[in-house]
Design a protein around this motif. Sequence first.
Motif, mmCIF file in Angstrom:
data_model
loop_
_atom_site.group_PDB
_atom_site.id
_atom_site.type_symbol
_atom_site.label_atom_id
_atom_site.label_comp_id
_atom_site.label_asym_id
_atom_site.label_seq_id
_atom_site.Cartn_x
_atom_site.Cartn_y
_atom_site.Cartn_z
ATOM 1 N N MET A 1 0.846 -1.204 0.000
ATOM 2 C CA MET A 1 0.000 0.000 0.000
ATOM 3 C C MET A 1 0.878 1.250 0.000
ATOM 4 O O MET A 1 1.866 1.312 0.727
ATOM 5 N N THR A 2 0.498 2.211 -0.795
ATOM 6 C CA THR A 2 1.241 3.462 -0.820
ATOM 7 C C THR A 2 1.094 4.183 0.506
ATOM 8 O O THR A 2 0.002 4.277 1.062
ATOM 9 N N ASP A 3 2.210 4.697 1.026
ATOM 10 C CA ASP A 3 2.176 5.472 2.265
ATOM 11 C C ASP A 3 2.080 6.943 1.902
ATOM 12 O O ASP A 3 3.059 7.573 1.550
ATOM 13 N N TRP A 4 0.868 7.483 1.967
ATOM 14 C CA TRP A 4 0.650 8.876 1.608
ATOM 15 C C TRP A 4 0.999 9.840 2.731
ATOM 16 O O TRP A 4 0.922 11.052 2.575
ATOM 17 N N LEU A 5 1.363 9.298 3.885
ATOM 18 C CA LEU A 5 1.627 10.150 5.045
ATOM 19 C C LEU A 5 3.097 10.451 5.231
ATOM 20 O O LEU A 5 3.472 11.394 5.921
ATOM 21 N N SER A 6 3.972 9.643 4.630
ATOM 22 C CA SER A 6 5.411 9.902 4.719
ATOM 23 C C SER A 6 6.096 9.225 3.540
ATOM 24 O O SER A 6 5.471 8.480 2.797
ATOM 25 N N GLY A 7 7.375 9.513 3.368
ATOM 26 C CA GLY A 7 8.120 8.881 2.285
ATOM 27 C C GLY A 7 7.983 9.631 0.973
ATOM 28 O O GLY A 7 7.431 10.721 0.911
ATOM 29 N N HIS B 1 21.956 14.681 0.735
ATOM 30 C CA HIS B 1 21.567 15.698 1.719
ATOM 31 C C HIS B 1 20.333 16.462 1.233
ATOM 32 O O HIS B 1 19.407 16.729 2.029
ATOM 33 N N LEU B 2 20.285 16.801 -0.051
ATOM 34 C CA LEU B 2 19.118 17.498 -0.594
ATOM 35 C C LEU B 2 17.878 16.608 -0.553
ATOM 36 O O LEU B 2 16.764 17.096 -0.308
ATOM 37 N N VAL B 3 18.044 15.324 -0.789
ATOM 38 C CA VAL B 3 16.926 14.384 -0.673
ATOM 39 C C VAL B 3 16.344 14.449 0.737
ATOM 40 O O VAL B 3 15.119 14.520 0.927
ATOM 41 N N GLU B 4 17.221 14.456 1.739
ATOM 42 C CA GLU B 4 16.766 14.524 3.130
ATOM 43 C C GLU B 4 16.068 15.855 3.416
ATOM 44 O O GLU B 4 15.019 15.891 4.077
ATOM 45 N N GLU B 5 16.654 16.951 2.943
ATOM 46 C CA GLU B 5 16.059 18.270 3.185
ATOM 47 C C GLU B 5 14.702 18.397 2.489
ATOM 48 O O GLU B 5 13.756 18.958 3.056
ATOM 49 N N CYS B 6 14.613 17.887 1.269
ATOM 50 C CA CYS B 6 13.349 17.985 0.544
ATOM 51 C C CYS B 6 12.279 17.094 1.178
ATOM 52 O O CYS B 6 11.088 17.449 1.177
ATOM 53 N N ALA B 7 12.682 15.960 1.725
ATOM 54 C CA ALA B 7 11.724 15.119 2.440
ATOM 55 C C ALA B 7 11.237 15.832 3.702
ATOM 56 O O ALA B 7 10.045 15.802 4.041
ATOM 57 N N ARG B 8 12.161 16.498 4.390
ATOM 58 C CA ARG B 8 11.796 17.217 5.615
ATOM 59 C C ARG B 8 10.802 18.338 5.337
ATOM 60 O O ARG B 8 9.870 18.562 6.103
ATOM 61 N N HIS B 9 11.004 19.028 4.235
ATOM 62 C CA HIS B 9 10.149 20.176 3.920
ATOM 63 C C HIS B 9 9.053 19.833 2.912
ATOM 64 O O HIS B 9 8.309 20.723 2.489
ATOM 65 N N GLY C 1 -8.166 10.571 11.073
ATOM 66 C CA GLY C 1 -7.025 10.573 11.984
ATOM 67 C C GLY C 1 -5.698 10.587 11.274
ATOM 68 O O GLY C 1 -4.647 10.612 11.913
ATOM 69 N N TRP C 2 -5.748 10.627 9.930
ATOM 70 C CA TRP C 2 -4.486 10.628 9.156
ATOM 71 C C TRP C 2 -3.607 11.801 9.524
ATOM 72 O O TRP C 2 -2.382 11.694 9.507
ATOM 73 N N HIS C 3 -4.251 12.937 9.869
ATOM 74 C CA HIS C 3 -3.475 14.149 10.150
ATOM 75 C C HIS C 3 -2.600 13.991 11.397
ATOM 76 O O HIS C 3 -1.577 14.630 11.534
ATOM 77 N N GLU C 4 -3.003 13.127 12.285
ATOM 78 C CA GLU C 4 -2.211 12.901 13.496
ATOM 79 C C GLU C 4 -0.973 12.081 13.199
ATOM 80 O O GLU C 4 0.047 12.214 13.883
ATOM 81 N N ARG C 5 -1.051 11.247 12.191
ATOM 82 C CA ARG C 5 0.078 10.375 11.837
ATOM 83 C C ARG C 5 0.986 10.966 10.776
ATOM 84 O O ARG C 5 2.069 10.463 10.525
ATOM 85 N N TYR C 6 0.538 12.072 10.150
ATOM 86 C CA TYR C 6 1.268 12.635 9.016
ATOM 87 C C TYR C 6 2.702 13.007 9.399
ATOM 88 O O TYR C 6 2.943 13.756 10.357
#
Length: 340
Positions: free
Chosen positions: A1-7, A155-163, A332-337
């Motif tokens: 299943m696609t994880d739409w909340l992270s990744g 490093h940019l991959v990490e920063e772009c994931a963070r933001h 409740g997705w917003h709590e896990r996002y």
Amino acid sequence: MTDWLSGPDSLGKLRSLTRISTEDGFIATLAVDHPENYLAMIDPDWRRVTSAQATRSKLELIAALAPHASAFLVDPLWSMAQGIVTGVIPASTGIITGIESLSYQAGGGFGTMTAVREGWTVEKIKTLGADAVKMVVWWRPDAGDADEIRRIVSHLVEECARHQIPLVVEPLWYPADGQDPNSELARDDRLETIVGAAKEFVGLGIDVLKSEFPADLGAASDGASGEEVSTQAARAIDSGCGGTPWVMLSGSSTYEVFRRQLTIVAQAGACGFMAGRAIWTGAVGGTDEQRREALARCQTRLDESLSILRANGRPWRQPPAIDDVAETLTAGWHERYLES
């Protein structure tokens, strides 16, 4: 299943990728982020071109072509903030900007050093409302800085994931020391490097690959025509991307060549283009009348390029069915996002 909340497929990136795309999922981007080579079209002595002149020229392009593009690739000096403040970049059109350090300096030469622009960060770009970050890397896997480039991109991959903003990486081949760039050896080296870059940078976690066209349409190799070689290479790029969206840049090719190239990469699986000079050459500098005539041609070129994509390519994503989302993305997705 696609994880739409992270990744990599998380909601923030999905929304941004949607904003740089057409409604049917194709990325039709006009690139106006060019540095001194753009100024030289206004005045051969580009040092005489003022910031205000550069801004007026770029916003003229954007205003005329906005209805024909899904996104603009804009620079942080003359067109991004100015396009936002004036409203020349419409609310319905995506914004991509480069984070790399490419000239804008005395001498105006690009060189082959890969670096992030000082004082320009993923956080700033996201805060300003941009929809994607673009990074140019001068790439040879056998070069001494290859591991440093991998570190920069990671490093940019990490920063772009963070933001939660997509990262577009643009690997540019260059000849080895002493290598004749027009030789058959260099052509083979270029093709191998461009094809290999797809798997290399997708493996590091980028969101979109901006690829050079891999071969010379006019050069045969081992009995195969340039078009056959190009088709095989484009398919190899698509395979290396493994489902990650990829688009083609136009480089210094003419529009006629770009149109042929775009057909080949679209048939191989590319979902778009980020094109500059192939589209707008002739619309920068010159008289008002010359620019008006050229801008009309540019509109036709953009429309035709998008038609080529739609006829031959595939969208970067097929949205899931509403029933599937209703069952999996529950209250409740917003709590896990972004928690995982």
